[in-house]
Write an enzyme that holds these catalytic residues in place. Structure first.
Site, PDB file in Angstrom:
ATOM      1  N   HIS A 148       0.602  -1.271  -0.460  1.00 45.34           N
ATOM      2  CA  HIS A 148       0.013   0.383  -0.020  1.00 45.34           C
ATOM      3  C   HIS A 148       0.602   1.540  -0.298  1.00 45.34           C
ATOM      4  O   HIS A 148       2.298   1.574   0.534  1.00 45.34           O
ATOM      5  CB  HIS A 148      -0.636  -0.136   1.130  1.00 45.34           C
ATOM      6  CG  HIS A 148      -0.317   0.359   2.848  1.00 45.34           C
ATOM      7  ND1 HIS A 148       0.432   0.787   2.752  1.00 45.34           N
ATOM      8  CD2 HIS A 148      -0.662  -0.934   3.148  1.00 45.34           C
ATOM      9  CE1 HIS A 148       0.745   0.423   4.200  1.00 45.34           C
ATOM     10  NE2 HIS A 148       0.405   0.041   4.470  1.00 45.34           N
ATOM     11  N   CYS A 156       3.246  -4.578   6.680  1.00 46.32           N
ATOM     12  CA  CYS A 156       2.970  -4.766   5.318  1.00 46.32           C
ATOM     13  C   CYS A 156       4.362  -3.499   4.866  1.00 46.32           C
ATOM     14  O   CYS A 156       5.184  -3.647   5.284  1.00 46.32           O
ATOM     15  CB  CYS A 156       1.869  -3.553   5.132  1.00 46.32           C
ATOM     16  SG  CYS A 156       0.044  -4.119   5.986  1.00 46.32           S
TER      17      CYS A 156
END
Length: 515
Positions: A148, A156
């Site tokens: 992202h 992430c």
């Protein structure tokens, strides 16, 4: 009449707002999700004979903090389109096993259309597909692991918004062009002989060698690898899967992969024989590409957009043949960085369990968690420093010594000196101005704690004091030169060293930013 015109204007204005809102959303998707592939990237695709809607493949490397975007050419084979520096990833090298462990997964994953998120809170994103069949067979937990934007990570791969817009647009075109899902290969590092030689004593080396089999299959074929799972191991293109009824999809490919492995193993052995050290890279909490680390201290760069919110501390610890730190300096370096890593993990675990942190945390809890972190990263329990024996001074009246007398006896025979001077060492009036020669030497002073206000940090900390964070080189091994910890540099050199060592400030008001 005037009232009627006013009402009509209001209706027209409302209708315009509704039309504007509709134009900014397509089935709830933000306009940024429809941004076309940038012209420069389209030109690169054309120059490399890559049709705009051709399938893609993504390869990610944690240690190097790089993401590779591959795309299929007209020949049917994949070729590298572009390499992106990763703005931030969290955790350590190694697989993800539990929710809240801050780990970015390692393995082979699949990303389909439904995993693209045009309305992400982090600009744009796609879910990598963790856990996969391999993870589920091993009982691994967690989910919602993304690539992202926003350059902020808690498990992430975080990119900049501009990078994410490019990746999203290329992925969207490939999936809309007929690719059912694209493969994402996540590695701890590039599978080079040098990296494997250095990692040979790591507890995860068996798993990483299994991942290398998949990497070798891709390198040989330049095709997406067929992935199966057999008895807790990845099986690629059917090779080594006979125990589960699998067979190689191509004997020629299997032979080429075996030959590549033989060549790479020989190169690893040569490096080891020539003196390449076994090392462990231990992160406070993940890493970032050097392109972004340089911006971490740039106050003009926007946190979460142009740079990470925090720097990425990593220590290289040399290991001996038993997999334990090679020297006392390496041992101290490992202790210091694993303490910081344990602190970050406790924060993450509390957030996952929705347990708000109220007040200072018990340092004993951090130390207990550190034992687990240390064992997981180094494959051995953390050594405990032997306690200094206490000499009991006999008294004429045979009365038991008081605690203060025991401390005095254990520290110095010269009771004319202040207690803290005898306990810490030194004359009590010197000004210690010599800088530390290495991270390990600075760390050897012990668990240095400084007031929390000396460090600006966007996250809530567990307690009001934290280990000193070193300025200077981001990656500092036990034998490399580093500057004195920044909080110690800021202390007046006119102060006795024990005050600066404990973090006792002088009367000058603090000028550092609040947390």
């Amino acid at each position: 009449m005037t009232a009627h015109l006013t009402l009509m204007r209001k209706i027209a204005l409302a209708a315009g707002i509704m039309l504007l809102a509709a134009s900014c959303s397509q089935n709830g998707a933000s306009l940024r999700s429809t941004t076309p592939i940038p012209e420069a990237l389209r030109a690169d695709m054309a120059a490399k004979d890559m049709p705009r809607s051709a399938p893609i493949l993504v390869r990610v490397y944690k240690k190097e903090s790089e993401l590779e975007l591959w795309k299929q050419t007209s020949s049917g084979h994949f070729a590298l389109l572009k390499t992106y520096p990763i703005c931030r990833w969290s955790g350590q090298l190694g697989p993800k096993k539990n929710e809240g462990d801050r780990q970015v997964p390692e393995g082979f994953y699949s990303v389909g259309q439904s995993q693209l998120n045009p309305n992400s809170n982090y600009y744009l994103s796609f879910d990598v597909g963790y856990p996969n069949n391999f993870d589920r067979q091993l009982g691994r937990a967690g989910g919602n692991i993304m690539v992202h934007g926003s350059c902020s990570s808690r498990g992430c791969f975080a990119m900049t918004d501009g990078q994410m817009a490019e990746l999203y647009s290329v992925a969207r075109e490939a999936l809309q062009g007929g690719q059912p899902a694209f493969q994402l290969q996540s590695y701890p590092f590039r599978m080079t002989a040098e990296n494997l030689a250095q990692a040979r004593r790591n507890p995860n080396i068996g798993f990483w060698q299994n991942l290398k089999e998949g990497s070798d299959n891709f390198e040989v074929t330049k095709q997406a690898v067929k992935v199966d799972v057999c008895k807790g191991r990845y099986v690629f293109n059917g090779e080594n899967g006979t125990a589960c009824g699998l067979s190689p999809i191509s004997r020629d490919v299997a032979t080429a992969v075996i030959e590549k492995k033989r060549h790479d193993d020989a190169e690893v052995a040569s490096l080891v024989n020539s003196g390449t050290r076994a090392v462990s890279y231990i992160y406070e909490d993940g890493g970032a590409n050097p392109a972004f680390l340089a911006r971490a201290v740039d106050q003009t760069a926007v946190p979460g957009k142009d740079r990470p919110f925090t720097s990425a501390a990593v220590v290289e610890v040399a290991l001996n043949d038993n997999g334990t730190p090679a020297t006392e300096a390496d041992t101290m370096a490992a202790k210091r960085i694993t303490y910081s890593a344990a602190e970050e993990l406790l924060m993450s675990e509390a957030a996952v369990a929705r347990r708000p942190l109220k007040g200072p945390a018990n340092p004993d809890a951090v130390a207990a968690r550190q034992q687990v972190v240390y064992a997981r990263l180094l494959g051995t329990s953390m050594p405990v420093a032997p306690k200094k024996p206490v000499t009991v001074v006999a008294r004429a009246d045979s009365a038991a010594p008081t605690p203060a007398q025991e401390i005095a006896a254990a520290t110095s025979d010269d009771n004319s000196k202040p207690f803290y001077v005898r306990w810490l060492g030194g004359s009590g009036d010197e000004a210690e101005t010599k800088p530390a020669q290495s991270v390990a030497q600075a760390q050897s002073y012990g668990p240095v704690l400084v007031p929390h206000a000396t460090r600006s940090h966007p996250k809530q900390r567990l307690h009001n004091s934290e280990p000193v964070k070193f300025s200077g080189p981001v990656m500092a091994s036990a034998g490399t030169v580093a500057t004195m910890p920044a909080p110690l540099q800021n202390q007046s050199s006119d102060q006795p060293f024990y005050k600066r060592w404990l973090g006792f400030a002088d009367d000058t008001p603090a000028t550092t930013g609040a947390n």
